[in-house]
Design an enzyme around this catalytic site. Structure first.
Site, PDB file in Angstrom:
ATOM      1  N   ARG A 114      11.807  -6.316   5.045  1.00 15.67           N
ATOM      2  CA  ARG A 114      11.779  -4.943   5.462  1.00 15.67           C
ATOM      3  C   ARG A 114      12.163  -4.622   6.954  1.00 15.67           C
ATOM      4  O   ARG A 114      12.641  -3.561   7.144  1.00 15.67           O
ATOM      5  CB  ARG A 114      10.441  -4.323   5.277  1.00 15.67           C
ATOM      6  CG  ARG A 114       9.990  -2.898   5.462  1.00 15.67           C
ATOM      7  CD  ARG A 114       8.632  -2.530   5.095  1.00 15.67           C
ATOM      8  NE  ARG A 114       7.727  -2.792   6.437  1.00 15.67           N
ATOM      9  CZ  ARG A 114       6.345  -2.621   6.345  1.00 15.67           C
ATOM     10  NH1 ARG A 114       5.822  -2.320   5.314  1.00 15.67           N
ATOM     11  NH2 ARG A 114       5.585  -2.803   7.479  1.00 15.67           N
ATOM     12  N   ARG A 150      12.199  -0.849  11.619  1.00 15.83           N
ATOM     13  CA  ARG A 150      10.833  -0.865  12.078  1.00 15.83           C
ATOM     14  C   ARG A 150      10.450  -1.689  13.429  1.00 15.83           C
ATOM     15  O   ARG A 150      10.906  -2.942  13.152  1.00 15.83           O
ATOM     16  CB  ARG A 150       9.671  -1.175  11.017  1.00 15.83           C
ATOM     17  CG  ARG A 150       9.282   0.153  10.525  1.00 15.83           C
ATOM     18  CD  ARG A 150       8.020   0.267   9.597  1.00 15.83           C
ATOM     19  NE  ARG A 150       6.848  -0.399  10.094  1.00 15.83           N
ATOM     20  CZ  ARG A 150       5.678  -0.260   9.489  1.00 15.83           C
ATOM     21  NH1 ARG A 150       5.794   0.094   8.437  1.00 15.83           N
ATOM     22  NH2 ARG A 150       4.540  -0.817   9.945  1.00 15.83           N
ATOM     23  N   LYS A 185       0.625  -1.172   0.197  1.00  8.38           N
ATOM     24  CA  LYS A 185      -0.088   0.067   0.021  1.00  8.38           C
ATOM     25  C   LYS A 185       0.801   1.416   0.145  1.00  8.38           C
ATOM     26  O   LYS A 185       0.631   2.229  -0.680  1.00  8.38           O
ATOM     27  CB  LYS A 185      -0.793   0.349   1.278  1.00  8.38           C
ATOM     28  CG  LYS A 185      -1.828  -1.228   1.300  1.00  8.38           C
ATOM     29  CD  LYS A 185      -2.759  -1.041   2.688  1.00  8.38           C
ATOM     30  CE  LYS A 185      -2.000  -1.009   3.935  1.00  8.38           C
ATOM     31  NZ  LYS A 185      -1.563  -2.128   4.375  1.00  8.38           N
ATOM     32  N   ARG A 228      -9.010   0.814   9.229  1.00 11.07           N
ATOM     33  CA  ARG A 228      -8.670  -0.290   9.606  1.00 11.07           C
ATOM     34  C   ARG A 228      -9.806  -1.118  10.423  1.00 11.07           C
ATOM     35  O   ARG A 228      -9.514  -2.267  10.989  1.00 11.07           O
ATOM     36  CB  ARG A 228      -7.413  -0.192  10.457  1.00 11.07           C
ATOM     37  CG  ARG A 228      -6.034  -0.966   9.900  1.00 11.07           C
ATOM     38  CD  ARG A 228      -4.961  -0.374  10.744  1.00 11.07           C
ATOM     39  NE  ARG A 228      -3.734  -0.861  10.438  1.00 11.07           N
ATOM     40  CZ  ARG A 228      -2.720  -0.625  10.065  1.00 11.07           C
ATOM     41  NH1 ARG A 228      -2.800   0.673   9.131  1.00 11.07           N
ATOM     42  NH2 ARG A 228      -1.619  -1.166   9.844  1.00 11.07           N
ATOM     43  N   ARG A 240       0.321  -8.723  13.914  1.00 13.13           N
ATOM     44  CA  ARG A 240      -0.271  -7.636  12.890  1.00 13.13           C
ATOM     45  C   ARG A 240      -1.051  -8.339  11.785  1.00 13.13           C
ATOM     46  O   ARG A 240      -2.245  -7.882  11.698  1.00 13.13           O
ATOM     47  CB  ARG A 240       0.748  -6.743  12.369  1.00 13.13           C
ATOM     48  CG  ARG A 240       1.394  -5.835  13.419  1.00 13.13           C
ATOM     49  CD  ARG A 240       2.535  -5.310  12.964  1.00 13.13           C
ATOM     50  NE  ARG A 240       2.614  -4.435  11.683  1.00 13.13           N
ATOM     51  CZ  ARG A 240       3.477  -4.543  10.870  1.00 13.13           C
ATOM     52  NH1 ARG A 240       4.691  -5.142  11.048  1.00 13.13           N
ATOM     53  NH2 ARG A 240       3.499  -3.697   9.550  1.00 13.13           N
TER      54      ARG A 240
HETATM   55  P1  AMP Z   1       1.372   0.926   9.272  1.00  8.24           P
HETATM   56  O1  AMP Z   1       2.404   1.438   8.904  1.00  8.24           O
HETATM   57  O2  AMP Z   1      -0.113   1.175   8.481  1.00  8.24           O
HETATM   58  O3  AMP Z   1       1.656  -0.764   9.068  1.00  8.24           O
HETATM   59  O4  AMP Z   1       0.805   1.042  10.891  1.00  8.24           O
HETATM   60  C1  AMP Z   1       1.651   0.852  11.968  1.00  8.24           C
HETATM   61  C2  AMP Z   1       1.046   0.744  13.184  1.00  8.24           C
HETATM   62  O5  AMP Z   1       0.341   2.242  13.236  1.00  8.24           O
HETATM   63  C3  AMP Z   1      -0.224  -0.219  13.308  1.00  8.24           C
HETATM   64  O6  AMP Z   1       0.473  -1.489  13.558  1.00  8.24           O
HETATM   65  C4  AMP Z   1      -0.863   0.474  14.398  1.00  8.24           C
HETATM   66  O7  AMP Z   1      -0.213   0.319  15.564  1.00  8.24           O
HETATM   67  C5  AMP Z   1      -0.928   1.772  14.116  1.00  8.24           C
HETATM   68  N1  AMP Z   1      -1.983   2.165  13.103  1.00  8.24           N
HETATM   69  C6  AMP Z   1      -1.864   2.898  11.658  1.00  8.24           C
HETATM   70  N2  AMP Z   1      -3.104   3.106  11.234  1.00  8.24           N
HETATM   71  C7  AMP Z   1      -3.973   2.717  12.108  1.00  8.24           C
HETATM   72  C8  AMP Z   1      -5.268   2.814  11.987  1.00  8.24           C
HETATM   73  N3  AMP Z   1      -6.081   3.040  10.970  1.00  8.24           N
HETATM   74  N4  AMP Z   1      -6.081   2.262  13.198  1.00  8.24           N
HETATM   75  C9  AMP Z   1      -5.348   1.808  14.113  1.00  8.24           C
HETATM   76  N5  AMP Z   1      -3.961   1.851  14.387  1.00  8.24           N
HETATM   77  C10 AMP Z   1      -3.384   2.111  13.232  1.00  8.24           C
END
Ligand code: AMP
Length: 185
Positions: free
Chosen positions: A127, A131, A13, A88, A142
């Site tokens: 990756r 992180r 994404k 999400r 996750r």
């Molecule tokens: P991402 O970079 O999209 O993988 O997001 C990393 C982390 O940020 C996730 O594992 C959540 O802890 C938090 N996060 C990001 N977007 C959301 C969302 N829409 N709702 C809840 N937590 C989020």
């Protein structure tokens, strides 16, 4: 153009959203990136969400919805945006819908990137440098959170007749071409 890029962690994404920014002249809104920036800047939001991001769990809906709402009203998002990592949960999808409806707006396209779970794990492990949530145990969590809390968002947009699923395997360019085709560009 208001576009949602949907899919599990590792589906591509973020990569595709960045390419689409240039192709469509609209901005990416990545809630994960916004949280990571808040954490590195040690803002009150960052302090609040750091342990949650590190754990691989989801930030609470209200916090995420408030962040997105205060972001999307900024003038640079007036031409449109690409949502990456939001909504999400179905509660977030409903809140987004209400936010848009109050402004007389709507989402134009909902694109889900489909990638088999083995491939997701490989991509995320590779990756993994840098992180805190890209370690094998956090990745498993996750993906589990995705299946339980996030996957129902797809059915929510399908019920609205908006969900499209695209093959998320191939080169970055091939996938971008599929997305552009799906949105009629
Ligand atoms: P991402 O970079 O999209 O993988 O997001 C990393 C982390 O940020 C996730 O594992 C959540 O802890 C938090 N996060 C990001 N977007 C959301 C969302 N829409 N709702 C809840 N937590 C989020």
């Amino acid at each position: 153009m208001k576009l949602i890029l949907f899919g599990p962690p590792g589906a591509g994404k973020g990569t595709q959203a960045k390419l689409l920014e240039a192709a469509l002249g609209i901005r990416q809104v990545s809630t994960g990136d916004l949280f990571r920036a808040a954490i590195s800047n040690q803002t009150p939001l960052g302090v609040k969400v750091k342990t949650i991001l590190d754990s691989g769990r989801l930030v609470d809906d209200q916090t995420v919805v408030d962040l997105v709402a205060e972001t999307l009203v900024k003038p640079e998002y007036a031409p449109g945006y690409i949502l990456d990592g939001f909504p999400r949960t179905t509660a977030q999808a409903e809140a987004l819908d209400a936010f848009l409806a109050a402004r007389g707006e709507r989402i134009d396209a909902f694109i889900a990137l489909d990638v088999p779970e083995d491939e997701l794990v490989d991509r995320l492990v590779n990756r993994g440098q840098g992180r805190a949530d890209d370690t094998p145990d956090k990745i498993r969590l996750r993906l589990q959170v995705y299946r339980q809390e996030t996957e129902p968002v797809f059915a929510w947009y399908r019920a609205k007749g908006q969900a499209q699923t695209l093959n998320g395997l191939g080169t970055v360019e091939e996938i971008q071409t599929r997305i552009l085709h799906a949105i009629g560009r």
